[in-house]
Every structure is written in structure tokens, then in C-alpha cells.
Design an enzyme around this catalytic site. Structure first.
Site: not given
Ligand SMILES: *Cc1c(COP(=O)(O)O)cnc(C)c1O
Length: 472
Positions: A112
Site C-alpha cells: 500500500k
Molecule cells: C491490501 C492488501 C492486499 C489486497 O489488495 P487489494 O488491492 O485490496 O486487492 C493483499 N495483501 C496485502 C498485504 C494487503 O495489504
């Protein structure tokens, strides 16, 4: 280029206004009026670029020159200066058919950060250049909140409130969010699930009077700027994989641990732009709505399951509507009809030609909790590489769908230290990065509240009014 809503009832908007709007005012998601494509010639040039320059090239195709080039460069440099790896997102080889794209080198150790560090800089820039008030409101299953707070803490002209599900995020996630004591940060710990938090946020954003009165801005992956920032590393990963594989006949797949369909949608966008990715593999955990959709055509939220990969414990994938829009031939009247059905009947069903299309465009696998731990143990002993449980879901799906003549780049969406709860079950003791180890000694600041929209509203009215927020 203008941006329009998947539901077709928002006047076309420019790039910055689209980012500020977040969720479309008609309840839809904002998408570019047309997706720019890149030629083979351009791909060849881009192959030579580092992550930052690639970011600027891709971004420039979407931003209409609304941000002068030198400003954009400054924003990008500031965003990735906080990353611990000079490459930002390095690709590592685990074996001949499996490579890992490490997306966890940012300040909060999850992917993120890649989009949200940029978004923090971007909002700060817009606040300064346009004099906009930026009040960020978001829901998180753990990683988005931490990354968003890191992206904007202490920044002038910006306040951020994040809802997370009480005691349903990992300890490190909770600490990363709540040990921040900047005045411009409010953590609400909601006694409910992530889906409850997301629903409250969605309702507040749909109340247009409330949204404009409090200048609410979104950081969830419904925001197109996040999708776009993530698209950069699909290109980057593809180019690095091509170099490292050194065999042009190999087809390159990507496997993406998925929850809200945000990350994988960025890959879909990259592929539509002309990036020759072979298979787009959706990896889920036991909350497998996306797997069920791809295999049966039925998109129906099921029962919430607590898993070792809590950031993917999601039943309603907020970006799914973006894909639906393209699947339905960019026909917003049909999108409205399908989304109406989802609201009234609780599900969407596609079959026949449409389902065939879905299955041509994606493969999907949901790993069980048991498979997940097994894989972490297996790779640890075979390669010495420690997968976090989200990344392990991706590797499970890679193993399932990588055929002869193919290589899969599986995305490492988090650092294992962030999810030690699962790693400990395997009796593996890991060394924590110092940034994570030192969190435990810090004070926490959060307000625990009931799963109640009215209570959230009350908290926001106080926080955004600029009154001192009492911190427990
Ligand atoms: C948010 C997240 C996901 C999922 O990603 P999306 O964009 O919501 O599909 C997968 N792995 C981790 C570690 C995350 O923080």
C-alpha cells in the site's frame, strides 16, 4: 483526457478533480474515458527506465499536464525517498518458474505504501497549489490505514481519520496506525468487520452534502490515483523479469494476493495499455468471492472468515465494479442494472459469453489457511525465503497456474514481520526490522466505538471542526 463514472452519471472531470472526488458522485467508480495504449517501441524505451522515471512516463499519459513535469518529478522523488530499497520494488528469483516482486520496502512494510506515499505528497501539493481543504476519511483492513497515515502525518492542511475493525488487524498493523500522535490523525477502532467499516465510509461518501461540508477525500483503492500508481510496478516487474529470465520465449504471468480487487485491477489496466502479461492470476484466501466469481460467474458475498492473511479478509471487493464496467462493454446503463441487482438480490451472475471472457482474462485460486502455512514452511526450508501469509496465497495460485514455458512473478504484498502471528504458528522465529521492533514500546492513540454510522459521524464532526480531539 477526462474521467467518467462507471455508472455514467457524473459530468466528465479532469485528473485532479477526479482524485479529489474519489467515489463517483453517482455511486460509481471513476475511470478514464479511454485507456491510453503504448506501442512496442515505447515499451522498449521504458524497459531502460528506473522505477521513478517509469512512474512519471505512465502518470503523464493520464494527468493531462495538470501537474507540471518538474512538480511531478519532485512529488515522485519525495514519495519514494522513504523506501528502504533503492529499486523501490525489486524482483527476486526463487526458482526457474517463480519470481517474487517485493512490494514491501516502504515505511509500513506492505504494498500500500507504493501508492499511498505518492497520494500523501499529491494531496499535500493540491492543498498548497489550490488551497483545497483535505480531510481524508478511509476504512482499512490494516495496511491501507497504516500506509495512509504515514503518508500524511504532520502534513499541513490535511487531516486523516481511519476506521479499522477492532481487534481484527494484526498487532503490528494496529501499532503502526495507533502509535502516531500527530494532531492531524484520528484512529477509530470499530467493533465490527472491515466490511462494516467500508460500508460506513461508502455511506458517508454517498451523502454528498456531508461530503462537501466536511471536504471529505478518499484514500481507499476506489481512488483512481492509487490504481494508477500501482500500474507502474506491473510494468517495472515485467521489465525486470524479462531481463532476469533472459529467454524471450517464456511467457510472463503475474499472481496477485487480492482483496478489494485494487491491485489486480491495476494489472488489468496495464494489460489493456499493451503490457504483454500472459495470465493475470487472482489469489485469495478463504474469503474467496473473487475465486468463486471467476470459476462460477457468481459474485456473491459469503460469510466472513478470519484467516492468516487479514488484509485480504474482504467479502465485498470495492474495485470489482471497475472490471464489471469493462466486461459489460463500457455500458454504464448495464453497470447500473447489475449493481442494482447486487444491492437488491445480494449477487451478480454472469454466464455464457461473459463468463467465458472472465475466464480468459483471469485465473483465480483461494488458498486455505492450512495450505497457506504449509507453503510458508515449504519455501522457508527449500529456499530460505520467508513468505508473509498474503504473499503465500499468491505463491499457492502461482503454483496452480504456471504451466510449461511460463514464468510467474508473484507479488510479495507484505513483509513477514508484519504478520508474525501466522509465522509463529510454524515455530519460525524471525528477526524484526528495527522500525517494527521499536513500535511495541510506544503509546497508542485510538478511540474504540460501536459499529454505528451515527457514532462515526459524531466523531468526525468534532475532529474536522478543528476542536481538540481527546486522545485516550
Ligand atoms: C491490501 C492488501 C492486499 C489486497 O489488495 P487489494 O488491492 O485490496 O486487492 C493483499 N495483501 C496485502 C498485504 C494487503 O495489504
Amino acid at each position: 483526457m477526462n474521467y467518467i463514472s462507471t455508472r455514467g452519471q457524473v459530468e466528465p472531470k479532469g485528473f485532479v478533480d477526479t482524485v479529489l472526488m474519489g467515489l463517483g458522485e453517482d455511486g460509481g467508480l471513476m475511470v478514464p474515458e479511454s485507456i491510453p495504449t503504448v506501442s512496442e517501441e515505447t515499451l522498449k524505451q521504458w524497459q531502460q527506465l528506473g522505477f521513478r522515471d517509469l512512474f512519471i512516463e505512465i502518470f503523464s499519459l493520464y494527468a493531462n499536464g495538470e501537474i507540471p513535469q518538474e512538480d511531478l518529478k519532485r512529488l515522485v522523488d519525495a514519495s519514494y525517498a522513504t523506501f528502504r530499497d533503492p529499486e523501490v520494488a525489486p524482483v527476486r528469483k526463487l526458482n526457474d518458474s517463480l519470481y517474487i516482486l517485493e512490494l514491501f520496502h516502504g515505511p509500513t512494510f506492505a504494498f500500500k505504501d507504493v501508492a499511498l506515499q505518492f497520494m500523501g505528497e499529491f494531496y499535500s501539493y493540491v492543498s498548497k497549489t489550490r488551497g483545497e481543504i483535505i480531510h481524508i476519511l478511509g476504512a482499512t483492513s490494516g495496511d491501507t490505514g497504516a500506509a495512509a497515515i504515514q503518508g500524511v502525518r504532520g502534513k499541513e492542511g490535511i487531516k486523516i481519520c481511519i476506521l479499522h475493525p477492532h481487534e481484527k488487524v494484526s498487532k503490528v498493523q494496529e501499532l503502526q496506525m495507533t502509535t502516531v500522535n500527530d494532531e492531524n490523525v484520528l484512529n477509530l477502532s470499530v467493533k465490527g468487520t472491515f466490511d462494516d467499516c467500508q460500508r460506513i465510509i461508502k455511506e458517508l461518501f454517498s451523502d454528498l452534502a456531508f461530503k462537501s461540508r466536511y471536504h471529505l477525500r478518499a484514500i481507499n483503492s476506489i481512488n483512481f490515483v492509487r490504481i494508477l500508481a500501482q500500474t507502474v510496478y506491473y510494468f517495472y516487474a515485467y521489465f525486470r523479469a524479462v531481463e532476469q529470465i533472459g529467454d524471450a520465449s517464456k511467457k510472463i504471468n503475474v499472481s496477485v494476493p487480492s482483496g478489494n480487487f485494487g491491485n489486480i485491477f491495476s494489472g488489468y489496466l496495464g494489460k489493456k495499455m499493451g503490457l504483454p502479461i500472459h495470465k493475470l492470476i487472482i489469489a485469495t484466501n478463504e474469503n474467496n468471492i473473487l475465486e468463486r466469481f471467476v470459476t462460477t460467474g457468481e459474485y456473491q458475498p459469503g460469510e466472513f472468515r478470519k484467516t492468516h492473511s487479514p488484509s485480504m479478509d474482504i467479502q465485498v471487493a470495492s474495485n470489482f465494479e471497475r472490471y464489471l464496467y469493462y466486461l459489460l462493454g463500457e455500458d454504464s446503463a448495464q453497470v447500473r442494472e447489475y449493481m442494482g441487482k447486487l444491492a437488491s438480490e445480494g449477487k451478480i451472475v454472469v454466464d455464457g459469453e461473459l463468463l467465458k471472457r472472465v475466464q480468459e482474462e483471469f485465473q483465480a485460486l483461494g488458498a486455505t489457511n492450512e495450505q497457506n502455512l504449509e507453503l510458508i514452511g515449504k519455501y522457508r526450508s527449500e529456499t530460505g525465503y520467508l513468505l508473509d501469509p498474503h504473499t503465500a496465497c499468491g505463491v499457492a495460485a502461482s503454483e496452480a497456474f504456471t504451466e510449461d514455458g511460463e514464468v510467474t512473478v508473484s507479488f510479495a504484498t507484505a513483509h513477514p514481520a508484519k504478520f508474525d502471528e501466522a509465522i509463529r504458528l510454524l515455530d519460525i522465529t524471525q528477526e524484526f526490522p528495527v522500525e517494527i521492533a521499536e513500535l511495541v514500546a510506544k503509546d497508542q492513540y485510538q478511540t474504540v466505538i460501536d459499529n454505528d454510522k451515527a457514532e462515526v459521524t459524531r466523531q468526525l464532526e468534532v475532529f474536522f471542526a478543528g476542536d481538540a480531539v481527546s486522545k485516550p
